[in-house]
Design an enzyme around this catalytic site. Structure first.
Site, PDB file in Angstrom:
ATOM      1  CG  ASP A  31      -2.183   0.796   1.240  1.00 22.23           C
ATOM      2  OD1 ASP A  31      -3.199   0.668   1.064  1.00 22.23           O
ATOM      3  OD2 ASP A  31      -1.597   2.044   1.121  1.00 22.23           O
ATOM      4  CG  ASN A  87     -12.138  -0.544   3.933  1.00 20.87           C
ATOM      5  OD1 ASN A  87     -12.677  -0.952   5.049  1.00 20.87           O
ATOM      6  ND2 ASN A  87     -10.973  -0.023   3.756  1.00 20.87           N
ATOM      7  N   GLY A  93     -15.811   2.736   3.505  1.00 28.33           N
ATOM      8  CA  GLY A  93     -14.455   3.409   3.577  1.00 28.33           C
ATOM      9  C   GLY A  93     -13.883   3.099   2.102  1.00 28.33           C
ATOM     10  CD  GLN A  94     -14.515  -0.443  -2.807  1.00 30.12           C
ATOM     11  OE1 GLN A  94     -15.813  -0.739  -2.406  1.00 30.12           O
ATOM     12  NE2 GLN A  94     -13.858  -0.966  -3.950  1.00 30.12           N
ATOM     13  CG  HIS A 100      -8.695  -2.795  -2.300  1.00 28.41           C
ATOM     14  ND1 HIS A 100      -9.497  -2.096  -3.007  1.00 28.41           N
ATOM     15  CD2 HIS A 100      -8.591  -2.265  -1.178  1.00 28.41           C
ATOM     16  CE1 HIS A 100      -9.823  -0.974  -2.671  1.00 28.41           C
ATOM     17  NE2 HIS A 100      -9.353  -1.126  -1.410  1.00 28.41           N
ATOM     18  CG  LEU A 101      -9.075  -9.423   0.673  1.00 25.93           C
ATOM     19  CD1 LEU A 101      -9.688  -9.364  -0.570  1.00 25.93           C
ATOM     20  CD2 LEU A 101      -8.548 -10.950   0.818  1.00 25.93           C
ATOM     21  CG  HIS A 102      -6.843  -2.709   3.150  1.00 30.55           C
ATOM     22  ND1 HIS A 102      -6.117  -1.496   3.007  1.00 30.55           N
ATOM     23  CD2 HIS A 102      -8.099  -2.337   2.719  1.00 30.55           C
ATOM     24  CE1 HIS A 102      -6.873  -0.904   2.242  1.00 30.55           C
ATOM     25  NE2 HIS A 102      -7.844  -1.092   2.175  1.00 30.55           N
TER      26      HIS A 102
END
Ligand code: 5GP
Ligand code: ZN
Length: 114
Positions: A31, A87, A93-94, A100-102
């Site tokens: 990120d 998200n 909060g996207q 996507h996976l955090h």
């Protein structure tokens, strides 16, 4: 591929990213604005706007993202645990409309999230 999608451009290589893992289905990269000592994003190579847009036929792809996240976490040495966040939508909060996976680790996570 969605031509105006930043993560599709990262998949295509037209925007640089620190790539950590990749296979035919997914890409993992760092990120840009890390929120933990380890903060990676795991994305499908195909454009899916969000979890809310995912089709039942994509269930195995979604499972692949999860099991690869666990492998990547293991390889990153996150033995004490980690957090995977997905998200979804404005209230979730996207901010980037490519699923996507955090994968966050390297510090103790608090609960509940903000
Ligand atoms: P979201 O808020 O949609 O759940 O997460 C989007 C994430 O993508 C944020 O954590 C943000 O820092 C990250 N991000 C946005 N643009 C870029 C980029 O161009 N490169 C990388 N590596 N990360 C990005
Ligand atoms: Zn995309």
């Amino acid at each position: 591929m969605s031509s105006d999608c930043i993560f599709c451009k990262i998949v295509a290589g037209s925007i640089p990213a620190k790539r950590v893992y990749e296979d035919e289905l997914c890409l993992c990269f760092a990120d840009l604005n890390p929120q933990a000592p380890t903060h990676l994003l795991v994305i499908p190579k195909v454009h899916i706007a969000s979890l809310a847009e995912a089709e039942p036929a994509q269930s195995s792809l979604l499972g692949h993202l999860l099991t690869k996240s666990a492998e990547i976490a293991r390889a990153a040495g996150l033995d004490g645990g980690y957090r995977v966040i997905l998200n979804t939508g404005p209230d979730g909060g996207q901010t980037v409309d490519h699923l996507h996976l955090h994968l966050l680790g390297g510090r103790h996570m608090t609960w509940p999230p903000g």
